[in-house]
Design a protein around this motif. Structure first.
Motif, PDB file in Angstrom:
ATOM      1  N   TYR A  28      -9.736   3.625   2.982  1.00 16.10           N
ATOM      2  CA  TYR A  28      -8.600   2.272   2.911  1.00 16.10           C
ATOM      3  C   TYR A  28      -8.650   1.751   3.936  1.00 16.10           C
ATOM      4  CZ  TYR A  28      -7.761   3.565  -1.431  1.00 16.10           C
ATOM      5  OH  TYR A  28      -7.477   3.387  -3.680  1.00 16.10           O
ATOM      6  N   PRO A  29      -8.780   0.356   4.571  1.00 11.92           N
ATOM      7  CA  PRO A  29      -8.817  -0.253   5.145  1.00 11.92           C
ATOM      8  C   PRO A  29      -7.684  -0.810   5.842  1.00 11.92           C
ATOM      9  CG  PRO A  29      -9.195  -1.895   4.459  1.00 11.92           C
ATOM     10  CD  PRO A  29      -9.706  -0.388   3.866  1.00 11.92           C
ATOM     11  N   ALA A  30      -7.185  -0.823   7.222  1.00 16.73           N
ATOM     12  CA  ALA A  30      -5.678  -0.659   7.480  1.00 16.73           C
ATOM     13  C   ALA A  30      -5.251  -1.774   6.829  1.00 16.73           C
ATOM     14  CB  ALA A  30      -5.280  -1.248   8.979  1.00 16.73           C
ATOM     15  N   PHE A  31      -5.369  -2.899   6.571  1.00 14.46           N
ATOM     16  CA  PHE A  31      -4.716  -3.826   6.282  1.00 14.46           C
ATOM     17  C   PHE A  31      -4.390  -4.323   4.682  1.00 14.46           C
ATOM     18  CE2 PHE A  31      -9.728  -5.108   5.443  1.00 14.46           C
ATOM     19  CZ  PHE A  31      -9.390  -6.263   3.701  1.00 14.46           C
ATOM     20  N   VAL A  32      -4.970  -2.886   3.967  1.00 10.53           N
ATOM     21  CA  VAL A  32      -4.947  -2.909   2.628  1.00 10.53           C
ATOM     22  C   VAL A  32      -3.447  -2.194   2.286  1.00 10.53           C
ATOM     23  CG1 VAL A  32      -5.380  -1.804   0.338  1.00 10.53           C
ATOM     24  CG2 VAL A  32      -7.051  -3.130   0.760  1.00 10.53           C
ATOM     25  N   GLU A  33      -1.923  -2.815   2.043  1.00 11.81           N
ATOM     26  CA  GLU A  33      -0.861  -2.202   2.356  1.00 11.81           C
ATOM     27  C   GLU A  33      -0.374  -1.793   0.910  1.00 11.81           C
ATOM     28  OE1 GLU A  33       3.471  -3.537   1.313  1.00 11.81           O
ATOM     29  OE2 GLU A  33       2.220  -5.567   2.612  1.00 11.81           O
ATOM     30  N   GLN A  34      -0.194  -0.249   1.755  1.00  9.62           N
ATOM     31  CA  GLN A  34      -0.267   0.754  -0.151  1.00  9.62           C
ATOM     32  C   GLN A  34       1.025   0.776  -0.538  1.00  9.62           C
ATOM     33  OE1 GLN A  34       0.347   5.475   1.302  1.00  9.62           O
ATOM     34  NE2 GLN A  34       0.327   5.714  -0.622  1.00  9.62           N
ATOM     35  N   ALA A  35       1.084  -0.079  -2.130  1.00  8.39           N
ATOM     36  CA  ALA A  35       1.835  -0.230  -2.483  1.00  8.39           C
ATOM     37  C   ALA A  35       1.152  -0.733  -3.297  1.00  8.39           C
ATOM     38  CB  ALA A  35       2.455  -1.293  -2.293  1.00  8.39           C
ATOM     39  N   ASP A  36       2.253   0.139  -4.917  1.00  9.85           N
ATOM     40  CA  ASP A  36       2.022  -0.148  -6.496  1.00  9.85           C
ATOM     41  C   ASP A  36       2.565  -1.669  -6.329  1.00  9.85           C
ATOM     42  OD1 ASP A  36       4.681  -0.199  -7.452  1.00  9.85           O
ATOM     43  OD2 ASP A  36       5.239   1.147  -6.672  1.00  9.85           O
ATOM     44  N   ALA A  37       1.265  -1.922  -7.701  1.00 10.59           N
ATOM     45  CA  ALA A  37       1.825  -2.994  -8.302  1.00 10.59           C
ATOM     46  C   ALA A  37       2.857  -3.506  -7.881  1.00 10.59           C
ATOM     47  CB  ALA A  37       0.683  -3.403  -9.180  1.00 10.59           C
ATOM     48  N   LYS A  38       3.555  -2.994  -9.272  1.00 12.89           N
ATOM     49  CA  LYS A  38       4.883  -3.649  -9.562  1.00 12.89           C
ATOM     50  C   LYS A  38       6.148  -3.781  -8.097  1.00 12.89           C
ATOM     51  CE  LYS A  38       9.258  -2.675 -11.937  1.00 12.89           C
ATOM     52  NZ  LYS A  38       9.987  -0.787 -13.335  1.00 12.89           N
ATOM     53  N   THR A  39       5.909  -3.007  -6.927  1.00 10.71           N
ATOM     54  CA  THR A  39       6.094  -2.849  -5.830  1.00 10.71           C
ATOM     55  C   THR A  39       5.966  -4.601  -5.483  1.00 10.71           C
ATOM     56  OG1 THR A  39       7.064  -0.934  -5.784  1.00 10.71           O
ATOM     57  CG2 THR A  39       6.797  -1.856  -3.459  1.00 10.71           C
ATOM     58  N   ALA A  40       4.793  -4.321  -4.702  1.00  7.18           N
ATOM     59  CA  ALA A  40       3.782  -5.449  -4.130  1.00  7.18           C
ATOM     60  C   ALA A  40       4.023  -6.830  -4.796  1.00  7.18           C
ATOM     61  CB  ALA A  40       2.985  -5.069  -4.593  1.00  7.18           C
ATOM     62  N   LEU A  41       4.495  -6.850  -6.311  1.00  2.00           N
ATOM     63  CA  LEU A  41       5.140  -8.463  -6.316  1.00  2.00           C
ATOM     64  C   LEU A  41       6.276  -8.192  -6.332  1.00  2.00           C
ATOM     65  CD1 LEU A  41       3.543  -7.772 -10.048  1.00  2.00           C
ATOM     66  CD2 LEU A  41       2.371  -9.403  -9.180  1.00  2.00           C
ATOM     67  N   HIS A  42       7.300  -7.410  -6.786  1.00  5.33           N
ATOM     68  CA  HIS A  42       8.430  -7.364  -6.031  1.00  5.33           C
ATOM     69  C   HIS A  42       9.063  -7.871  -4.841  1.00  5.33           C
ATOM     70  CE1 HIS A  42      12.434  -7.001  -6.362  1.00  5.33           C
ATOM     71  NE2 HIS A  42      12.899  -6.414  -5.069  1.00  5.33           N
ATOM     72  N   LYS A  43       8.007  -7.167  -4.097  1.00  2.00           N
ATOM     73  CA  LYS A  43       7.485  -7.480  -2.539  1.00  2.00           C
ATOM     74  C   LYS A  43       7.676  -9.269  -1.936  1.00  2.00           C
ATOM     75  CE  LYS A  43       6.304  -5.760   2.265  1.00  2.00           C
ATOM     76  NZ  LYS A  43       5.558  -4.744   2.988  1.00  2.00           N
ATOM     77  N   TYR A  44       6.707  -9.767  -2.994  1.00  2.00           N
ATOM     78  CA  TYR A  44       6.264 -11.084  -2.474  1.00  2.00           C
ATOM     79  C   TYR A  44       6.227 -11.968  -2.784  1.00  2.00           C
ATOM     80  CZ  TYR A  44       3.283  -7.869   1.478  1.00  2.00           C
ATOM     81  OH  TYR A  44       3.096  -6.943   2.586  1.00  2.00           O
ATOM     82  N   SER A  45       6.440 -11.766  -4.227  1.00  2.00           N
ATOM     83  CA  SER A  45       6.863 -12.886  -5.516  1.00  2.00           C
ATOM     84  C   SER A  45       5.210 -13.785  -5.342  1.00  2.00           C
ATOM     85  CB  SER A  45       7.803 -13.328  -4.773  1.00  2.00           C
ATOM     86  OG  SER A  45       9.100 -13.145  -5.277  1.00  2.00           O
TER      87      SER A  45
END
Length: 316
Positions: free
Chosen positions: A217-234
């Motif tokens: 995984y390159p550094a620009f791929v943020e470690q987050a599951d889909a549910k967390t990422a969807l909530h964070k970024y809307s």
């Protein structure tokens, strides 16, 4: 016969024009060179490869000498400059042999011959297994002359590579997304996001890193599951390429109020990709199979599928 201006000839001889530009300007030489290199299809003979390199180098050197000695005489330029262009293309391809010849399956008993490996390395990868946007025209030209194309995907699947993205596909996805906030879930090595970012699309790649034993995984791929990422970024637009079949994460896309468009790149087979139960029960979204976008996924297959889920307008 092609005709060349003196200015063009001088730039080509001075290597001021890239190989990619030359091939775009003079596509007829692609087929000629591939036919001339077809002797490599069934060989691993390093001496033969070096002999071909020497042949092209000598041809280009002689052409350069004759053109320069003639004072860029029009007939001499038109007669010999194609040899320089073809030599540059051939040598550029042959440079990839050392990398491509080492491509193996995890079992170690299947690998590309030099011909197939050379072409695929140049066609699909920037370096190593780092993918690049693929020229659709060049792909169609090369794909049909490969001997063992069926082993390509098994070779790269173990590295989390399940498809390749053509340049037209990237362009069309960029147009669909536009200036909207975009999120890629289960992004793997982030290749799709990287290609979109290069088109000035604001897209964030995320993944839960559950495949870290396969994927670097390159550094620009943020470690987050889909549910967390969807909530964070809307996000307004969400992408997912080759989602795991019957996965637990796509359902969260349809529950996220900010999402107006969800784009899935995968297959028609629920046993191979996607949470089709969530697709069919997404009452607030329309589901469209895009034949056009599906045809731009590589390698070509009747099973390739790009689905567009658009939020339905709220009834008044």
């Amino acid at each position: 016969m092609r005709t060349f201006t003196n200015d063009t000839a001088r730039k080509i001889l001075a290597n001021e024009i890239s190989v990619e530009t030359l091939l775009h300007q003079y596509p007829e030489y692609q087929q000629e060179v591939l036919q001339e290199l077809s002797v490599l299809k069934n060989t691993r003979n390093a001496n033969l490869i070096h002999a071909i390199i020497d042949k092209y180098s000598a041809s280009a050197k002689m052409a350069n000498h004759k053109i320069s000695r003639s004072g860029f005489n029009e007939k001499t330029v038109n007669a010999f400059l194609p040899n320089v262009i073809k030599a540059r293309f051939a040598l550029h391809l042959l440079e990839q042999l050392n990398i491509s010849a080492s491509s193996k399956t995890s079992a170690g008993n299947v690998k590309f011959n030099l011909w197939d490996g050379m072409i695929l390395q140049k066609l699909l990868f920037k370096k190593g297994l780092e993918r690049k946007p693929v020229s659709l025209g060049l792909f169609r030209l090369c794909w049909r002359i490969l001997l063992n194309r069926k082993i390509l995907m098994p070779l790269v699947n173990k590295k989390g590579i399940y498809c390749f993205y053509s340049k037209p596909l990237i362009n069309e996805l960029s147009s669909l997304i536009g200036d909207k906030k975009c999120l890629e879930i289960a992004a793997g090595d982030g290749t799709l996001t990287k290609f979109l970012n290069a088109k000035n699309i604001s897209c964030t790649a995320t993944d839960d890193y559950s495949w870290k034993h396969y994927i670097d995984y390159p550094a620009f791929v943020e470690q987050a599951d889909a549910k967390t990422a969807l909530h964070k970024y809307s996000p307004e637009v969400v992408l997912c390429s080759w989602p795991v079949p019957k996965n637990p994460y796509e359902k969260h896309v349809f529950k996220t109020n900010s999402v107006d468009l969800y784009i899935v790149l995968g297959t028609k087979d629920p046993a191979v990709t996607g949470d089709f139960d969530s697709y069919y029960s997404a009452d607030h979204f329309t589901m469209e199979f895009s034949e056009r976008l599906s045809s731009l996924l590589l390698p070509p297959s009747s099973e390739n599928a790009v689905y567009l889920f658009r939020r339905k307008p709220v009834s008044s």
